[in-house]
Design a protein around this motif. Structure first.
Motif, PDB file in Angstrom:
ATOM      1  N   ILE A 166     -19.682  49.644 -34.528  1.00 37.55           N
ATOM      2  CA  ILE A 166     -20.050  50.946 -34.302  1.00 37.55           C
ATOM      3  C   ILE A 166     -20.965  51.694 -35.187  1.00 37.55           C
ATOM      4  O   ILE A 166     -20.963  51.574 -36.357  1.00 37.55           O
ATOM      5  CB  ILE A 166     -18.869  51.758 -34.094  1.00 37.55           C
ATOM      6  CG1 ILE A 166     -17.923  50.817 -33.492  1.00 37.55           C
ATOM      7  CG2 ILE A 166     -19.216  52.807 -33.182  1.00 37.55           C
ATOM      8  CD1 ILE A 166     -16.785  51.274 -32.904  1.00 37.55           C
ATOM      9  N   ARG A 167     -21.571  52.528 -34.510  1.00 36.72           N
ATOM     10  CA  ARG A 167     -22.537  53.259 -35.231  1.00 36.72           C
ATOM     11  C   ARG A 167     -21.862  54.385 -35.946  1.00 36.72           C
ATOM     12  O   ARG A 167     -22.501  55.279 -36.446  1.00 36.72           O
ATOM     13  CB  ARG A 167     -23.514  53.810 -34.253  1.00 36.72           C
ATOM     14  CG  ARG A 167     -24.417  54.688 -34.941  1.00 36.72           C
ATOM     15  CD  ARG A 167     -25.365  55.300 -34.072  1.00 36.72           C
ATOM     16  NE  ARG A 167     -26.037  56.201 -34.881  1.00 36.72           N
ATOM     17  CZ  ARG A 167     -27.077  56.812 -34.604  1.00 36.72           C
ATOM     18  NH1 ARG A 167     -27.604  56.606 -33.500  1.00 36.72           N
ATOM     19  NH2 ARG A 167     -27.637  57.635 -35.404  1.00 36.72           N
ATOM     20  N   HIS A 168     -20.636  54.390 -35.978  1.00 39.36           N
ATOM     21  CA  HIS A 168     -19.841  55.379 -36.598  1.00 39.36           C
ATOM     22  C   HIS A 168     -18.765  54.645 -37.352  1.00 39.36           C
ATOM     23  O   HIS A 168     -18.084  53.898 -36.755  1.00 39.36           O
ATOM     24  CB  HIS A 168     -19.185  56.200 -35.569  1.00 39.36           C
ATOM     25  CG  HIS A 168     -19.930  56.214 -34.324  1.00 39.36           C
ATOM     26  ND1 HIS A 168     -21.006  55.503 -34.040  1.00 39.36           N
ATOM     27  CD2 HIS A 168     -19.707  56.868 -33.195  1.00 39.36           C
ATOM     28  CE1 HIS A 168     -21.428  55.726 -32.854  1.00 39.36           C
ATOM     29  NE2 HIS A 168     -20.672  56.520 -32.330  1.00 39.36           N
ATOM     30  N   PRO A 224     -18.956  52.129 -25.550  1.00 36.69           N
ATOM     31  CA  PRO A 224     -20.393  51.791 -25.569  1.00 36.69           C
ATOM     32  C   PRO A 224     -20.709  50.614 -26.475  1.00 36.69           C
ATOM     33  O   PRO A 224     -21.628  49.839 -26.203  1.00 36.69           O
ATOM     34  CB  PRO A 224     -21.051  53.075 -26.087  1.00 36.69           C
ATOM     35  CG  PRO A 224     -20.089  54.162 -25.735  1.00 36.69           C
ATOM     36  CD  PRO A 224     -18.729  53.542 -25.884  1.00 36.69           C
ATOM     37  N   TYR A 225     -19.936  50.448 -27.542  1.00 33.63           N
ATOM     38  CA  TYR A 225     -20.215  49.396 -28.508  1.00 33.63           C
ATOM     39  C   TYR A 225     -19.548  48.083 -28.141  1.00 33.63           C
ATOM     40  O   TYR A 225     -19.782  47.063 -28.779  1.00 33.63           O
ATOM     41  CB  TYR A 225     -19.776  49.862 -29.897  1.00 33.63           C
ATOM     42  CG  TYR A 225     -20.376  51.201 -30.214  1.00 33.63           C
ATOM     43  CD1 TYR A 225     -21.711  51.315 -30.584  1.00 33.63           C
ATOM     44  CD2 TYR A 225     -19.623  52.364 -30.051  1.00 33.63           C
ATOM     45  CE1 TYR A 225     -22.281  52.546 -30.820  1.00 33.63           C
ATOM     46  CE2 TYR A 225     -20.192  53.605 -30.291  1.00 33.63           C
ATOM     47  CZ  TYR A 225     -21.519  53.690 -30.669  1.00 33.63           C
ATOM     48  OH  TYR A 225     -22.090  54.928 -30.890  1.00 33.63           O
ATOM     49  N   VAL A 226     -18.736  48.141 -27.106  1.00 36.87           N
ATOM     50  CA  VAL A 226     -18.115  46.928 -26.577  1.00 36.87           C
ATOM     51  C   VAL A 226     -18.857  46.445 -25.339  1.00 36.87           C
ATOM     52  O   VAL A 226     -19.004  45.247 -25.106  1.00 36.87           O
ATOM     53  CB  VAL A 226     -16.637  47.184 -26.228  1.00 36.87           C
ATOM     54  CG1 VAL A 226     -15.991  45.957 -25.585  1.00 36.87           C
ATOM     55  CG2 VAL A 226     -15.856  47.586 -27.475  1.00 36.87           C
ATOM     56  N   LEU A 227     -19.373  47.395 -24.556  1.00 40.21           N
ATOM     57  CA  LEU A 227     -19.954  47.048 -23.255  1.00 40.21           C
ATOM     58  C   LEU A 227     -21.471  47.130 -23.191  1.00 40.21           C
ATOM     59  O   LEU A 227     -22.088  46.398 -22.411  1.00 40.21           O
ATOM     60  CB  LEU A 227     -19.367  47.971 -22.176  1.00 40.21           C
ATOM     61  CG  LEU A 227     -17.850  47.930 -22.000  1.00 40.21           C
ATOM     62  CD1 LEU A 227     -17.417  48.964 -20.958  1.00 40.21           C
ATOM     63  CD2 LEU A 227     -17.385  46.544 -21.603  1.00 40.21           C
ATOM     64  N   ASP A 228     -22.091  48.014 -23.974  1.00 38.73           N
ATOM     65  CA  ASP A 228     -23.504  48.311 -23.733  1.00 38.73           C
ATOM     66  C   ASP A 228     -24.458  48.016 -24.885  1.00 38.73           C
ATOM     67  O   ASP A 228     -25.589  47.592 -24.651  1.00 38.73           O
ATOM     68  CB  ASP A 228     -23.672  49.792 -23.357  1.00 38.73           C
ATOM     69  CG  ASP A 228     -22.970  50.136 -22.062  1.00 38.73           C
ATOM     70  OD1 ASP A 228     -22.972  49.285 -21.148  1.00 38.73           O
ATOM     71  OD2 ASP A 228     -22.409  51.243 -21.966  1.00 38.73           O
TER      72      ASP A 228
END
Length: 214
Positions: free
Chosen positions: A4-6, A131-135
């Motif tokens: 993640i971007r977080h 989003p970080y798992v799928l995209d």
């Protein structure tokens, strides 16, 4: 996992108390975001809450990030990267790169699953991770891939890691540990030692060893 971007680790106790000292390397704003999220979750956290806990004005926050989710993104990047780096074991003389990779990844899965912020997000705001798992990959995933690639190259050079495309190997390893991090509790039976978390982490260690051994 590292999505993640977080991201980053520690955090307050699970009650979300904010009367704890900031991390030595902490950013007061991100520390405040962490405390708010641990206390009430992302959806109930407001910029006003964060500003009050951080001791800054709302305009200061607006100039930094436009909304709470952007701040949570920065927080996750800090926390997740710290977890991943901190999980890597100290290197004793003679330790092979493969051992560092395997033990670091297993320790990382354990640390993520115990991390208060990760647990809170999974339980209350899991959509933040999707989003970080799928995209797409996020900043913390890119950082972990870089760390893995460095150790894989070293393992290739010393012969402790199976020869292969470094980036592909790193991404494959990340896919495996993300699955264990995010989905392990769907497969465990904690009242059965053979199907408990530690038994699955031992299985993960075996999978990684067999994948990486030449």
């Amino acid at each position: 996992m590292t999505p993640i971007r977080h991201n980053g680790p520690d955090g307050p106790d699970r009650s979300g108390r904010a009367d704890r000292p900031a991390r030595p390397d902490g950013d007061p704003v991100l520390d405040a975001v962490r405390d708010c999220v641990l206390a009430v979750g992302v959806r109930r956290t407001t910029l006003t809450d964060v500003a009050r806990r951080a001791g800054v004005s709302r305009m200061t926050l607006y100039r930094r990030r436009p909304d709470v989710r952007s701040l949570v993104g920065d927080l996750m990047t800090r926390e997740w990267i710290a977890v991943a780096v901190g999980a890597m074991p100290e290197r004793a003389p003679g330790t092979k790169a493969r051992t560092l990779i395997v033990e670091g990844l297993v320790a990382g899965v354990r640390a993520f699953r115990a991390h208060p912020l990760f647990r809170k997000i999974v339980d209350v705001d899991p959509e933040l991770l999707l989003p970080y798992v799928l995209d797409r990959r996020g900043a913390s995933q890119e950082a972990l891939l870089s760390l893995l690639a460095d150790h894989l190259r070293e393992g290739h050079d010393e012969g402790s890691v199976r020869a292969g495309h470094t980036e592909r190997q790193a991404r494959s390893l990340l896919l495996v540990v993300q699955s264990f991090t995010l989905s392990l509790r769907t497969m465990t039976e904690e009242d059965d030692p053979e199907l408990g978390s530690e038994a699955f982490l031992a299985e993960l260690r075996t999978l990684l060893e067999r994948t990486l051994t030449p």
